[in-house]
Scaffold this motif. Structure first.
Motif, PDB file in Angstrom:
ATOM      1  N   ASP A   1      -3.883  -2.373   8.067  1.00  0.00           N
ATOM      2  CA  ASP A   1      -5.209  -2.182   7.483  1.00  0.00           C
ATOM      3  C   ASP A   1      -6.116  -1.712   8.624  1.00  0.00           C
ATOM      4  O   ASP A   1      -6.033  -2.229   9.739  1.00  0.00           O
ATOM      5  N   GLY A   2      -6.953  -0.718   8.320  1.00  0.00           N
ATOM      6  CA  GLY A   2      -7.773  -0.144   9.393  1.00  0.00           C
ATOM      7  C   GLY A   2      -6.965   0.895  10.149  1.00  0.00           C
ATOM      8  O   GLY A   2      -6.938   0.912  11.381  1.00  0.00           O
TER       9      GLY A   2
ATOM     10  N   ASP B   1      -0.760  -5.161   3.090  1.00  0.00           N
ATOM     11  CA  ASP B   1      -1.314  -3.985   3.767  1.00  0.00           C
ATOM     12  C   ASP B   1      -0.683  -3.954   5.156  1.00  0.00           C
ATOM     13  O   ASP B   1      -1.036  -4.742   6.034  1.00  0.00           O
TER      14      ASP B   1
ATOM     15  N   TRP C   1      -4.768  -5.341  -1.597  1.00  0.00           N
ATOM     16  CA  TRP C   1      -4.187  -5.588  -0.272  1.00  0.00           C
ATOM     17  C   TRP C   1      -5.236  -5.492   0.841  1.00  0.00           C
ATOM     18  O   TRP C   1      -5.001  -5.934   1.951  1.00  0.00           O
ATOM     19  N   ASP C   2      -6.392  -4.904   0.548  1.00  0.00           N
ATOM     20  CA  ASP C   2      -7.466  -4.832   1.552  1.00  0.00           C
ATOM     21  C   ASP C   2      -8.276  -6.130   1.614  1.00  0.00           C
ATOM     22  O   ASP C   2      -9.150  -6.253   2.481  1.00  0.00           O
TER      23      ASP C   2
ATOM     24  N   GLU D   1       0.799  -1.224   0.000  1.00  0.00           N
ATOM     25  CA  GLU D   1       0.000   0.000   0.000  1.00  0.00           C
ATOM     26  C   GLU D   1       0.841   1.288   0.000  1.00  0.00           C
ATOM     27  O   GLU D   1       0.520   2.246  -0.690  1.00  0.00           O
TER      28      GLU D   1
HETATM   29 MG   LIG Z   1      -6.218  -1.348   4.071  1.00  0.00          MG
END
Ligand SMILES: [Mg+2]
Ligand SMILES: Nc1ncnc2c1ncn2[C@@H]1O[C@H](COP(=O)(O)O)[C@@H](OP(=O)(O)O)[C@H]1O
Ligand SMILES: [Mg+2]
Ligand SMILES: [Mg+2]
Length: 408
Positions: free
Chosen positions: A192-193, A189, A349-350, A124
């Motif tokens: 993530d979040g 990622d 990547w999510d 990312e």
């Molecule tokens: Mg993400």
């Protein structure tokens, strides 16, 4: 003919010598195989020469490296959070990018480069901002340079400490592959979040391996999910209610080999257990897992789908791919990500690691039309819109409700 005593002695001697030759051959073969697998972990060049073969077999080594790399990077993100080093810079998508994002990306790419030097990486983050912000770069390096797993052997398998801040910046940019339909491509990622991370809620360190457009391996570290599959999570914020020592889970899956989880904090030493989605005999009793951010999925549409299915339990709201992990271990049943903006393309990547973990736990993952997520289109899921993940037996029912609500 009945053998004489001398001919039966020579017959016995022949049988015995054949038995000895066979046992010696079996012993030699097993020693050779063990040596091969240890060599491939300790010496990357050996790994790369044998990785094609291993890949066809079972992705054991890829899963092993992905798990350790995710565990090591998760340690960094926890250190960053507890030191409250939440330096952020703005990006096109307006997500905050933290020290943890860059640091975790550097550590995971280093591990992939060491073990699978010929593979491509779609990650990312990119380090452009760091070349312009020397103080941020120095702060990331300060935290990254000391991160190691407790177990020294595992740490050396991942490549040990990075040599310098300069090397760290270069390595961050090696996640710039365009992705595509052929070859071995890792989707990373690092956090993530990001918003969940910053608010002390759920976030995930996610790594998937895509081979010729198909996800084969996934590993996700969720430092703030409870180790106990049945522990309560605050339904509106995704925050865990247990104390922090009871938190931290590593999930992983290999295509055709099932999904597993183990405590995140204990390196390679903890035993993994198999996980699976829970059966949903009555869809009205199902529990939704949804995002926290209203900009990322259409919560009104989600509620309308729940209404059509007769679901009355409140949705559990979690940032990140912790949603995929939660339903994969039966802490929730259905993940809906209905699009807010028509033109938004989901990033590979999510979803790559979460997709394989849910599918290997007995689920089906698709877009809002019921089509499989297509990881062969580059850095985004350009051929898909939204995500619907549910146990195989009820996935069709959920898609029908989604199509009816979205008028598809
Ligand atoms: Mg993400
Ligand atoms: N408009 C949008 N629609 C869907 N997803 C979006 C989005 N804008 C950003 N995202 C993605 O949503 C991810 C978080 O998902 P969730 O809401 O499930 O926690 C972000 O990952 P990062 O936090 O890694 O940037 C980001 O890539
Ligand atoms: Mg982001
Ligand atoms: Mg991220």
């Amino acid at each position: 003919m009945i053998p004489t005593s001398s001919s039966s002695r020579s017959y016995l001697a022949r049988v015995l010598s054949r038995f000895l030759i066979c046992s010696t051959l079996i012993l030699a073969l097993s020693v050779a195989l063990k040596t091969r697998s240890r060599l491939s972990l300790l010496f990357p060049s050996f790994a790369s020469s044998s990785s094609q073969h291993t890949a066809i077999m079972s992705y054991t080594q890829e899963r092993y490296i992905a798990e350790l790399a995710v565990q090591r990077a998760s340690l960094l993100t926890q250190k960053v959070f507890f030191e409250k080093a939440k330096g952020t810079v703005s990006k096109d998508d307006k997500s905050p990018v933290t020290i943890g994002d860059f640091g975790a990306q550097a550590l995971i790419i280093q591990a992939i480069r060491k073990n699978f030097p010929n593979d491509e990486i779609v990650a990312e983050e990119e380090s452009r901002e760091l070349y312009e912000d020397k103080a941020l770069s120095a702060e990331i390096w300060r935290l990254v340079k000391d991160i190691k797993l407790d177990d020294a052997e595992s740490d050396s398998i991942l490549g040990g400490p990075l040599a310098s801040e300069e090397e760290m910046l270069k390595i961050i940019d090696q996640g710039n592959s365009a992705g595509g339909a052929s070859g071995r491509i890792w989707a990373l990622d690092p956090i993530d979040g990001t918003k969940g991370f910053l608010r002390g809620g759920q976030y995930a360190v996610c790594l998937g391996l895509i081979v010729d457009g198909d996800v084969k391996v996934g590993a996700i570290g969720t430092p703030n999910l409870p180790v106990d599959d049945a522990a309560t999570i605050d339904a509106s914020t995704g925050a865990q209610q247990a104390d922090s020592s009871a938190n931290g889970v590593l999930f992983s899956a290999v295509l055709g080999e099932g999904a597993t989880s183990r405590p995140l904090g204990s390196g390679a030493l903890a035993t993994s257990k198999s996980i699976s989605m829970r059966p949903v005999p009555d869809i009205a009793q199902a529990v939704f897992c949804e995002g926290v951010e209203a900009a990322h999925s259409a919560q009104g549409d989600n509620a309308a789908v729940a209404g059509l299915l007769g679901i009355t339990a409140p949705s559990v709201r979690l940032d990140s791919q912790a949603k995929y992990c939660s339903i994969a271990r039966g802490a929730g049943d259905i993940y809906l990500r209905l699009p807010v903006k028509k033109d938004y393309q989901e990033k590979i990547w999510d979803h790559a690691a979460g997709d394989i973990i849910v599918r290997e736990a007995g689920g089906q993952v698709s877009d809002i039309y019921g089509n499989r997520l297509d990881f062969s289109k580059g850095r985004t899921l350009a051929a898909n819109k939204g995500v619907v993940a549910a146990p195989k037996a009820v996935h069709g029912q959920v898609i029908d409700a989604v199509k009816s609500v979205l008028k598809l």
